[in-house]
Design a protein around this motif. Structure first.
Motif, mmCIF file in Angstrom:
data_model
loop_
_atom_site.group_PDB
_atom_site.id
_atom_site.type_symbol
_atom_site.label_atom_id
_atom_site.label_comp_id
_atom_site.label_asym_id
_atom_site.label_seq_id
_atom_site.Cartn_x
_atom_site.Cartn_y
_atom_site.Cartn_z
ATOM 1 N N LYS A 231 0.832 -1.203 0.000
ATOM 2 C CA LYS A 231 0.000 0.000 0.000
ATOM 3 C C LYS A 231 0.866 1.251 0.000
ATOM 4 C CE LYS A 231 -3.880 0.384 2.148
ATOM 5 N NZ LYS A 231 -4.730 0.447 0.952
ATOM 6 N N GLY A 232 0.478 2.178 -0.854
ATOM 7 C CA GLY A 232 1.222 3.412 -0.988
ATOM 8 C C GLY A 232 2.370 3.331 -1.974
ATOM 9 N N TYR A 233 2.675 2.103 -2.445
ATOM 10 C CA TYR A 233 3.807 1.957 -3.374
ATOM 11 C C TYR A 233 3.410 1.242 -4.671
ATOM 12 C CZ TYR A 233 8.313 0.690 -5.341
ATOM 13 O OH TYR A 233 9.374 0.534 -6.191
ATOM 14 N N ASP A 234 3.019 -0.038 -4.571
ATOM 15 C CA ASP A 234 2.669 -0.745 -5.794
ATOM 16 C C ASP A 234 1.768 -1.941 -5.518
ATOM 17 O OD1 ASP A 234 4.281 -2.744 -4.768
ATOM 18 O OD2 ASP A 234 5.743 -2.736 -6.392
ATOM 19 N N LEU A 235 1.228 -2.497 -6.600
ATOM 20 C CA LEU A 235 0.431 -3.718 -6.574
ATOM 21 C C LEU A 235 0.908 -4.585 -7.728
ATOM 22 C CD1 LEU A 235 -3.349 -4.076 -5.909
ATOM 23 C CD2 LEU A 235 -2.326 -5.269 -7.849
ATOM 24 N N VAL A 236 1.175 -5.850 -7.439
ATOM 25 C CA VAL A 236 1.760 -6.749 -8.432
ATOM 26 C C VAL A 236 0.790 -7.878 -8.756
ATOM 27 C CG1 VAL A 236 3.674 -8.305 -8.959
ATOM 28 C CG2 VAL A 236 4.088 -6.218 -7.621
ATOM 29 N N MET A 237 0.620 -8.138 -10.054
ATOM 30 C CA MET A 237 -0.149 -9.277 -10.540
ATOM 31 C C MET A 237 0.760 -10.097 -11.452
ATOM 32 S SD MET A 237 -3.716 -7.270 -11.430
ATOM 33 C CE MET A 237 -3.013 -5.610 -11.500
ATOM 34 N N THR A 238 0.808 -11.396 -11.262
ATOM 35 C CA THR A 238 1.643 -12.255 -12.094
ATOM 36 C C THR A 238 0.785 -13.031 -13.089
ATOM 37 O OG1 THR A 238 1.538 -13.988 -10.403
ATOM 38 C CG2 THR A 238 3.430 -12.505 -10.344
ATOM 39 N N ALA A 239 1.413 -13.459 -14.165
ATOM 40 C CA ALA A 239 0.688 -14.176 -15.219
ATOM 41 C C ALA A 239 0.109 -15.484 -14.694
ATOM 42 C CB ALA A 239 1.621 -14.447 -16.389
ATOM 43 N N ASN A 240 -1.095 -15.790 -15.145
ATOM 44 C CA ASN A 240 -1.747 -17.069 -14.852
ATOM 45 C C ASN A 240 -1.573 -17.955 -16.087
ATOM 46 O OD1 ASN A 240 -3.384 -19.210 -14.219
ATOM 47 N ND2 ASN A 240 -5.293 -18.034 -14.111
ATOM 48 N N PRO A 241 -0.530 -18.771 -16.124
ATOM 49 C CA PRO A 241 -0.232 -19.538 -17.343
ATOM 50 C C PRO A 241 -1.300 -20.568 -17.695
ATOM 51 C CG PRO A 241 1.118 -20.312 -15.520
ATOM 52 C CD PRO A 241 0.406 -19.078 -15.035
ATOM 53 N N ASP A 242 -2.116 -20.936 -16.713
ATOM 54 C CA ASP A 242 -3.141 -21.951 -16.940
ATOM 55 C C ASP A 242 -4.535 -21.341 -17.130
ATOM 56 O OD1 ASP A 242 -1.227 -24.033 -16.551
ATOM 57 O OD2 ASP A 242 -1.397 -23.749 -14.382
ATOM 58 N N LYS A 251 4.904 -11.290 -18.340
ATOM 59 C CA LYS A 251 5.122 -12.007 -17.089
ATOM 60 C C LYS A 251 4.156 -11.577 -16.006
ATOM 61 C CE LYS A 251 8.705 -13.232 -13.735
ATOM 62 N NZ LYS A 251 10.133 -13.093 -13.356
ATOM 63 N N GLY A 252 3.746 -10.330 -16.072
ATOM 64 C CA GLY A 252 2.841 -9.823 -15.053
ATOM 65 C C GLY A 252 2.665 -8.324 -15.161
ATOM 66 N N LEU A 253 1.959 -7.760 -14.195
ATOM 67 C CA LEU A 253 1.642 -6.330 -14.175
ATOM 68 C C LEU A 253 2.151 -5.718 -12.881
ATOM 69 C CD1 LEU A 253 -2.122 -6.610 -15.251
ATOM 70 C CD2 LEU A 253 -0.119 -6.414 -16.760
ATOM 71 N N LYS A 254 2.770 -4.561 -13.005
ATOM 72 C CA LYS A 254 3.154 -3.781 -11.832
ATOM 73 C C LYS A 254 2.432 -2.440 -11.910
ATOM 74 C CE LYS A 254 7.718 -5.719 -10.845
ATOM 75 N NZ LYS A 254 9.177 -5.443 -10.715
ATOM 76 N N MET A 255 1.521 -2.240 -10.992
ATOM 77 C CA MET A 255 0.768 -0.993 -10.929
ATOM 78 C C MET A 255 1.360 -0.133 -9.805
ATOM 79 S SD MET A 255 -3.370 -0.447 -10.762
ATOM 80 C CE MET A 255 -3.630 -1.273 -9.183
ATOM 81 N N LEU A 256 1.972 0.980 -10.177
ATOM 82 C CA LEU A 256 2.612 1.866 -9.219
ATOM 83 C C LEU A 256 1.651 2.950 -8.776
ATOM 84 C CD1 LEU A 256 6.090 2.297 -10.982
ATOM 85 C CD2 LEU A 256 5.385 0.546 -9.338
ATOM 86 N N PHE A 257 1.771 3.390 -7.543
ATOM 87 C CA PHE A 257 0.911 4.439 -7.009
ATOM 88 C C PHE A 257 1.715 5.739 -6.938
ATOM 89 C CE2 PHE A 257 -0.579 0.509 -4.638
ATOM 90 C CZ PHE A 257 -1.538 0.196 -5.598
#
Length: 550
Positions: A231-242, A251-257
């Motif tokens: 919180k206050g920095y970032d949120l990470v989502m990784t790929a769901n290969p299945d 590979k994934g998403l990095k959402m920065l705040f």
């Protein structure tokens, strides 16, 4: 005589005068393209796609009306919206591979895709859909319950008169029937909205209040997995290969705040961001939109939505239609659009914006008439004016400061002075839900392409209008808005909505429509496959976006 009225008018804006921004520096080697990205370049599946988003208290799709990035990428819905080549949109299968609607428009029989699993390995079944709709109706913090309110038994479930949702019947693990209490033309479109994301019953129920707040228990069927939230920095989502619909292309998403627009711009130029949303950049956006360097990397789409100023009829002097009309007519809305967004948008005169089914191009234009506005205030007994306290969400303060400055100056010309209060987001929404905000400016973008998403949301019931701090008082109009949802004949339904829209905005001056905007993004040279969402949201689905090797 001079009067002071304490009005919590939540305009998403700032107090200071329009401030000039320093000219952006030339792009760096990482961000400035030498040529357009080529699909022949190799996709780098080891790289995260990085962009800026909004932080919040919860990413629970049922409990937010704006933080949709997690909902769109970690979860799926029964159906989705697809934009056609001619610009129209249509409902397409997603978790539901097919459906049949009864001739009377009351029953919907759905068949789920086979072999769909949540990211934790659990099978998707009809029971998960039932649980999702039940939770949507009964969760105390749910803000998207309207999605399911048309279902038979929804009212009884919400009021604790029933333990189960009468209108939901499971046939087997992959088939179920939803019965409505009356025909509702927008029901399928409703199911495509982020708030209708399908949840894993077992995990979500066990998680309780942790769902949406802790990544390991926030489980969906979508192309990405909620991995980490700082919180206050970032949120990470990784790929769901299945993922049942195919693995994502990165590979994934990095959402920065990052709230500061200049910081966002500098990060993009240094190659630290792959996608930059230009909507909150104010004058810095001009460098990207009008300059030559980034033209091949600009992506533009209309925001199917409307920026507006809401007026709370329960608070003096906004309880007088003459005062509300004066506030409407004292704003030079074209100047606002030109000054704040360089004219990239279209003036709106009602509730239903350009691009939405039911938009009425024949609505009378709201005139800019400050002299007429002064006369109306005098007739209403406010010839010496009054003072309004303007509250603003802290997270939106920077992006809307120019608009607030101009609105304040225009109102001051007719004797209405403004005082601005910057309010923490949570406190802002709590006050709005309690009907305590006199007036605020905001933007509502379409969750689904139907006039019901606008008309009913704001003016469909006393509860809805109170929860938006509009406190619209004409119950006969609200009854008609509510009834219009069940009109089966499409032409008749649209005609009714358009008549009601004119009453609410033109006759009753219940809010001030401003404009709909064009939405621009700029992407780095290593990004391929990015498209602006059909409705122009800042939140997008990124499964088809790839990061190329450079």
């Amino acid at each position: 005589m001079k009067r002071h009225v304490g009005i919590a008018m939540a305009l998403l804006l700032g107090v200071s005068g329009i401030s000039g921004c320093s000219k952006p520096s030339a792009g760096t080697a990482d961000s400035v393209p030498s040529s357009a990205a080529s699909s022949q370049q190799k996709i780098n599946t080891s790289q995260f796609l990085t962009f800026v988003g909004n932080d919040g208290d919860s990413m629970d799709p049922q409990c937010t009306s704006g933080l949709y990035t997690v909902a769109l990428n970690v979860f799926d819905r029964l159906v989705e919206v697809q934009v056609n080549n001619d610009g129209s949109s249509s409902i397409t299968p997603s978790l539901a591979r097919s459906w049949e609607i009864s001739p009377d428009g009351l029953s919907y029989t759905f068949t789920l895709q086979e072999h769909v699993k949540f990211s934790n390995g659990s099978d998707l079944t009809s029971s998960d859909v039932r649980y999702t709709l039940t939770r949507l109706l009964t969760h105390p913090d749910a803000v998207n319950k309207d999605i399911a309110m048309a279902i038979l038994g929804a009212d009884a479930l919400r009021s604790n008169e029933a333990d189960t949702l009468e209108g939901f019947r499971e046939i087997d693990d992959t088939q179920f029937v939803i019965t409505l209490k009356e025909p509702y033309a927008a029901f399928l479109a409703n199911l495509s909205s982020p708030g209708a994301s399908i949840l894993d019953e077992e995990t979500t129920e066990k998680a309780g209040e942790r769902f949406g707040r802790e990544s390991e228990v926030t489980i969906g069927t979508g192309p990405f997995v909620f991995k980490e939230w700082n919180k206050g920095y970032d949120l990470v989502m990784t790929a769901n290969p299945d993922c049942w619909s195919g693995a994502p292309r990165c590979k994934g998403l990095k959402m920065l705040f990052v709230e500061d627009p200049e910081a966002q711009r500098l990060m993009f130029e240094r190659g630290e961001l792959d996608i930059l949303d230009l909507e909150g950049l104010s004058t810095d956006a001009e460098y990207f939109v009008n300059g030559d360097i980034y033209q091949p990397y600009l992506h533009q789409g209309p925001r199917v939505g409307i920026s507006y100023i809401a007026l709370n009829e329960s608070i003096e002097p906004l309880d007088d239609v003459r005062v509300r009309t004066a506030l409407q007519q004292s704003l030079d809305r074209q100047l606002l659009l030109e000054a704040v967004y360089s004219g990239r948008g279209t003036l709106e005169n009602g509730i239903l914006p350009h691009g939405l089914i039911g938009y009425n191009p024949n609505l009378p234009a709201i005139p800019y008439d400050p002299d007429g506005a002064k006369k109306l205030l005098k007739e209403a007994g406010w010839d010496d004016g009054f003072t309004m306290n303007i509250s603003v969400e802290k997270s939106d303060y920077t992006g809307y400061s120019e608009l607030l400055t101009l609105v304040s100056a225009m109102w001051e010309k007719i004797g209405v002075k403004t005082e601005i209060s910057v309010v923490e987001d949570e406190a802002f929404y709590e006050s709005r839900k309690k009907g305590a905000l006199s007036c605020y400016t905001s933007t509502w973008s379409a969750d689904f392409n139907d006039p019901d998403n606008f008309m009913y949301t704001f003016f469909g019931t006393p509860e809805n209008t109170f929860g938006r701090s509009l406190c619209y008082g004409d119950t006969s109009v609200m009854d008609r808005v509510s009834h219009a949802r069940s009109i089966v004949n499409e032409a008749e339904r649209i005609k009714e909505y358009q008549e009601l829209e004119e009453i609410i905005v033109q006759k009753d001056a219940a809010w001030i429509p401003l404009y709909s905007r064009d939405h621009y993004f700029v992407v780095s040279k290593r990004v391929e496959g990015f498209k602006v969402s059909w409705n122009g949201w800042s939140s997008n689905r990124y499964s088809d976006v790839a990061v190329l090797e450079t």
